[in-house]
Design an enzyme around this catalytic site. Structure first.
Site, mmCIF file in Angstrom:
data_model
loop_
_atom_site.group_PDB
_atom_site.id
_atom_site.type_symbol
_atom_site.label_atom_id
_atom_site.label_comp_id
_atom_site.label_asym_id
_atom_site.label_seq_id
_atom_site.Cartn_x
_atom_site.Cartn_y
_atom_site.Cartn_z
ATOM 1 N N ARG A 51 0.737 -1.146 0.073
ATOM 2 C CA ARG A 51 -0.018 0.054 0.161
ATOM 3 C C ARG A 51 0.909 1.138 0.049
ATOM 4 O O ARG A 51 0.646 2.136 -0.530
ATOM 5 C CB ARG A 51 -0.900 -0.047 1.254
ATOM 6 C CG ARG A 51 -1.841 1.115 1.110
ATOM 7 C CD ARG A 51 -3.027 0.701 2.080
ATOM 8 N NE ARG A 51 -2.536 1.077 3.611
ATOM 9 C CZ ARG A 51 -3.407 0.672 4.458
ATOM 10 N NH1 ARG A 51 -4.737 0.084 4.465
ATOM 11 N NH2 ARG A 51 -2.800 0.661 5.878
ATOM 12 N N LYS A 111 -2.835 6.535 1.461
ATOM 13 C CA LYS A 111 -2.347 6.910 2.852
ATOM 14 C C LYS A 111 -1.296 8.060 2.738
ATOM 15 O O LYS A 111 -0.136 7.874 3.117
ATOM 16 C CB LYS A 111 -1.804 5.709 3.615
ATOM 17 C CG LYS A 111 -2.417 5.885 5.071
ATOM 18 C CD LYS A 111 -2.327 4.495 5.808
ATOM 19 C CE LYS A 111 -2.300 4.583 7.253
ATOM 20 N NZ LYS A 111 -3.376 5.257 7.845
ATOM 21 N N GLU A 155 -16.127 6.191 4.551
ATOM 22 C CA GLU A 155 -15.496 5.736 5.929
ATOM 23 C C GLU A 155 -15.349 6.875 6.860
ATOM 24 O O GLU A 155 -15.899 7.916 6.764
ATOM 25 C CB GLU A 155 -13.872 5.104 5.493
ATOM 26 C CG GLU A 155 -13.254 6.332 4.821
ATOM 27 C CD GLU A 155 -11.389 5.601 4.443
ATOM 28 O OE1 GLU A 155 -11.134 4.921 5.145
ATOM 29 O OE2 GLU A 155 -11.011 6.154 3.452
HETATM 30 N N1 PLP Z 1 -9.388 4.236 6.602
HETATM 31 C C1 PLP Z 1 -8.286 5.204 6.790
HETATM 32 C C2 PLP Z 1 -8.571 6.641 6.567
HETATM 33 C C3 PLP Z 1 -7.121 5.131 7.713
HETATM 34 O O1 PLP Z 1 -6.207 5.745 7.943
HETATM 35 C C4 PLP Z 1 -6.971 3.686 8.016
HETATM 36 C C5 PLP Z 1 -5.782 3.379 9.094
HETATM 37 O O2 PLP Z 1 -4.860 2.737 8.595
HETATM 38 C C6 PLP Z 1 -8.072 2.652 7.852
HETATM 39 C C7 PLP Z 1 -8.817 2.940 7.153
HETATM 40 C C8 PLP Z 1 -7.848 1.238 8.053
HETATM 41 O O3 PLP Z 1 -6.715 0.749 7.391
HETATM 42 P P1 PLP Z 1 -5.899 -0.520 7.955
HETATM 43 O O4 PLP Z 1 -6.723 -1.718 8.473
HETATM 44 O O5 PLP Z 1 -4.898 -1.038 6.889
HETATM 45 O O6 PLP Z 1 -4.974 0.064 9.195
HETATM 46 C C1 COI Z 2 -4.122 3.295 11.659
HETATM 47 O O1 COI Z 2 -5.213 2.602 12.014
HETATM 48 O O2 COI Z 2 -2.900 2.801 11.431
HETATM 49 C C2 COI Z 2 -4.249 4.711 11.306
HETATM 50 O O3 COI Z 2 -3.044 5.059 10.563
HETATM 51 C C3 COI Z 2 -5.247 5.602 11.717
HETATM 52 C C4 COI Z 2 -4.600 6.655 12.310
HETATM 53 C C5 COI Z 2 -6.023 7.591 12.429
HETATM 54 C C6 COI Z 2 -4.135 6.479 13.599
#
Ligand code: PLP
Ligand code: COI
Length: 340
Positions: free
Chosen positions: A82, A184, A220
Site C-alpha cells: 500500500r 495513505k 469511511e
Molecule cells: N481508513 C483510513 C482513513 C485509515 O487511516 C485507516 C488506518 O490505517 C484505515 C482506514 C484502516 O486501514 P488498516 O486496516 O489498513 O489499518
Molecule cells: C491506523 O489505523 O494505522 C491509522 O493510520 C489510523 C490513524 C487515524 C491512527
C-alpha cells in the site's frame, strides 16, 4: 527480554519516544543502506517538499506479543504494497518491499522492550513514513526523500475501549472523486482535522463521510473503514475508489467467510440502507473493531439494534477471531503473522 516499566493496561493511543527508529535516505536516484538511530529529531531544509506541499505518505501496523511469547507483526507485506501505491500517487520513490519488511523487523526487534506483554490489551504501533526532504519552491516533486519507521506502545484508539461510538454524518468531505482518498497520504488527514475537531466539539466520537460526488454512499471515517452486519447476518463493507483499502477490513471479510461461515461482501452502500443494518463497526489497525451504536444525520438519528452498551454479536465474533489470530490463540491463514 526485560520489558519497560510501563502501566501497559492504561495506555491510550498516544506517542512516546522509544529507543530506536529506522532511517533511510533517497538521493541521486537511489536509497542509501539505511539503519537504526537513537535520534528522534529530524533536521531538514526550510523549503523541504513535505513542509511546503505536503509530500508525505505513511503506514500503520502493529506488533503483538503472542500467548506463547513470540513477537509478531500482522500482514506487513500489505502495508509495504500500500505504501508503494501511496508513494507512486504522490510522485515519490518506492521503498522496496523486501527492504520495508526487513526494516520493520529490525526496528521492532531493537525496541522489543517496548512491545507490550501478552494480555495487557496494548500493542506496539509501527509507523513507517516517507517525505520529500529537499527544497522545492515551484510546485513539483522533491528530488530527495527520507523513509523512517517509528514505533510507540499504544492502547485503544477510542477512549472507553469497546463502548459503542456515536458518529455524525460530516458536513465536510474527506476525499475528492478521482483524488487521493485511496492512498495513505498525510494530506487526507490534514483535510479531516477541522471536521474531527468540530465533531468532537459537538459531542461526537467520529465522523461518517459520504462520497463527495453525490453525498449518498457511505465512505469511511477519518481513520477507519466501516463494517456493517445486515439483519440476515451478512457482513457488508463499502466499496469505493476514494476510501483507504483497509488491511483490517480485507482480513475481516476473509475471517467472516472462512472462519465464521458468514456471507461477506464489499459493495456500494447507500446511506439510505444504514438505518436497516443490525450492527455497525469501524475497522482499522488503530481502531481494531470499534462498535458504533448511533449515527446522527442532520436531525435524523439511527440507533442500531445492538445498542449503546455492547458490541453486536457478529461484530464481537469478528473481533474475537481477528484478535485471536493476531495474538496467536487461533491459527492464522498462511503468511498473516510475521515473526520478528
Ligand atoms: N481508513 C483510513 C482513513 C485509515 O487511516 C485507516 C488506518 O490505517 C484505515 C482506514 C484502516 O486501514 P488498516 O486496516 O489498513 O489499518
Ligand atoms: C491506523 O489505523 O494505522 C491509522 O493510520 C489510523 C490513524 C487515524 C491512527
Amino acid at each position: 527480554m526485560e520489558k519497560k516499566n510501563i502501566d501497559w493496561g492504561s495506555l491510550g493511543f498516544g506517542y512516546q519516544t522509544t529507543d530506536y527508529r529506522y532511517v533511510a535516505n533517497f538521493k541521486n536516484g537511489a536509497w542509501d543502506e539505511g539503519g537504526l538511530t537513537t535520534d528522534s529529531n529530524i533536521v531538514m531544509n526550510e523549503c523541504a517538499g513535505v513542509l511546503q506541499y505536503a509530500q508525505t505518505v505513511f503506514e500503520g501496523m502493529k506488533a503483538y506479543t503472542t500467548e506463547d511469547g513470540r513477537t509478531v507483526v500482522f500482514r506487513p507485506d500489505l502495508n509495504a504494497e500500500r505504501m508503494e501505491n501511496s508513494a507512486r500517487r504522490l510522485e515519490m520513490p518506492v521503498f522496496p518491499k523486501e527492504r520495508f519488511l526487513e526494516a520493520v523487523k529490525e526496528t521492532v526487534r531493537a525496541n522489543e522492550a517496548w512491545v507490550p506483554p501478552y494480555g495487557t490489551g496494548a500493542s506496539l504501533y509501527i509507523r513507517p513514513y516517507m517525505f520529500g526532504s529537499s527544497p522545492v519552491i515551484g510546485v513539483k516533486p522533491a528530488e530527495e526523500y527520507q523513509f523512517r519507521i517509528l514505533v510507540t506502545p499504544v492502547g485503544p484508539y477510542f477512549k472507553g475501549g469497546i463502548k459503542p461510538l456515536t458518529l455524525k454524518v460530516s458536513d465536510f468531505d474527506r476525499a475528492a472523486p478521482h483524488g487521493t482518498g485511496h492512498i495513505k497520504a498525510g494530506l487526507n488527514y490534514a483535510m479531516s482535522l477541522h471536521a474531527i475537531v468540530t465533531a468532537h466539539e459537538e459531542g461526537y466520537d467520529e465522523n461518517m463521510y459520504l462520497d463527495a460526488g453525490t453525498r449518498t454512499f457511505v465512505e469511511e471515517t477519518g481513520g477507519a473503514n466501516f463494517l456493517f452486519v445486515t439483519k440476515d447476518g451478512t457482513v457488508v463493507t463499502p466499496k469505493s475508489n476514494s476510501i483507504l483499502p483497509s488491511i483490517t477490513r480485507r482480513s475481516l471479510i476473509y475471517v467472516a467467510q472462512h472462519y465464521l461461515g458468514l456471507k461477506a461482501e464489499e459493495r456500494e452502500i447507500p446511506f439510505e440502507e444504514v438505518k436497516d443494518m443490525a450492527e455497525c463497526g469501524l475497522c482499522g489497525t488503530a481502531a481494531v473493531i470499534s462498535p458504533v451504536g448511533r449515527i446522527d444525520n442532520h436531525g435524523e438519528t439511527i440507533l442500531f439494534p445492538s445498542g449503546m452498551t455492547e458490541m453486536g454479536p457478529i461484530t464481537k465474533k469478528l473481533y474475537e477471531t481477528l484478535t485471536g489470530i493476531q495474538m496467536g490463540r487461533i491459527e492464522a491463514p498462511e503468511g498473516w503473522i510475521v515473526e520478528v
